[in-house]
Scaffold this active site. Sequence first.
Site, PDB file in Angstrom:
ATOM      1  CG  PHE A  30     -13.689 -24.601  11.195  1.00 52.60           C
ATOM      2  CD1 PHE A  30     -14.320 -23.520  10.602  1.00 52.60           C
ATOM      3  CD2 PHE A  30     -12.643 -24.344  12.065  1.00 52.60           C
ATOM      4  CE1 PHE A  30     -13.917 -22.224  10.869  1.00 52.60           C
ATOM      5  CE2 PHE A  30     -12.238 -23.054  12.351  1.00 52.60           C
ATOM      6  CZ  PHE A  30     -12.877 -21.982  11.750  1.00 52.60           C
ATOM      7  CD  GLU A  49     -22.337 -30.861  -9.884  1.00 53.45           C
ATOM      8  OE1 GLU A  49     -21.188 -30.677 -10.309  1.00 53.45           O
ATOM      9  OE2 GLU A  49     -22.856 -30.193  -8.963  1.00 53.45           O
ATOM     10  CG  HIS A  68     -19.333 -27.842  -9.503  1.00 50.12           C
ATOM     11  ND1 HIS A  68     -19.631 -29.136  -9.186  1.00 50.12           N
ATOM     12  CD2 HIS A  68     -18.245 -27.533  -8.753  1.00 50.12           C
ATOM     13  CE1 HIS A  68     -18.774 -29.607  -8.294  1.00 50.12           C
ATOM     14  NE2 HIS A  68     -17.919 -28.644  -8.006  1.00 50.12           N
TER      15      HIS A  68
END
Length: 321
Positions: free
Chosen positions: A156, A263, A281
């Site tokens: 958060f 990636e 991305h």
Amino acid sequence: MSRVLVTRPLTEGGTDPLRQAGHEIVEPDASAPLAPGDLTRLAAEFDGIVCHLTDRIDAAVLESGRTGRLRVVANAAVGYDNIDVATATTLGVTVCNTPGVLDDTTADLTFLLILAATRLASDAERDLREGRWGGWGFGTHLARDVHGSTLGLVGFGRIARAVAQRASGFDMEVIHTTRHHTGLGGFVPTLPELLRRSDIVSLHVPLNESTRHLIGAAELAVMKPTAVLINTARGPVVDENALVDALEAGTLFAAGLDVFDGEPAVNPRLLTAPRATLLPHIGSATIATRTRMARLACQGVCDVLAGRTPSNTVLPAPQPS
């Protein structure tokens, strides 16, 4: 005047702080990340490095730099799992990142994935483009509602909170979980409870040893079969093979990913997985945001070289007692 290595090109105007401060800027003519050996060799020749999240700034690079003149490494990204921060701290090399400037742009992209994955937009578009759409039908391309659903945020921080703001416009119930109680409404004390309750789960945690494969087979099994998983954090936070297993078995409704483990290589199983929306991305990929990121990273280098402490300094994680 100091020498600063910019490992790969930045957006136009991104290096303005370095130029205005009169530093010498060296930008290798490379569209791909510098090889580890090249970074290690070059590090000793520069006072500062502005790098990308695809550059591995490991102990070898940092130690080479400190045998020369290296004082600062600035990552043109908010995450910094590509940098050995502990070694940098030991060697007295300041590490900077780009917090704050990409929050809204990445939150927009997160909500794009929430909408696209939950409404199966990629599948519908693929059918249209490939000639499989036979016209409007009452039972075709049936998906799930975003409005009124429960959104579970894992982590958060700034980006997650920006996503929560957007969710309010869709009348969603927003819950969140973190390692420590936030003291805010919607806090859920455990990850399994959040996964059980959520219709859509969005990941917003940094990558470290405690979050690697945070979402695996056990966690996916807790989620509703009608649920959707969104990842705009880091690829290795999700066990991709377990995710594909759940999608293929129909125990998870859909997924939306902007990041991948390994990636730019992408797990071939993900490329053919059902109900998977995949993006390369692009969470922070707007001209304005990438330029702000570049300038903030370069400003951090300027501050260190001028003897100032940058506001975007990365603090090392506290060591366990």
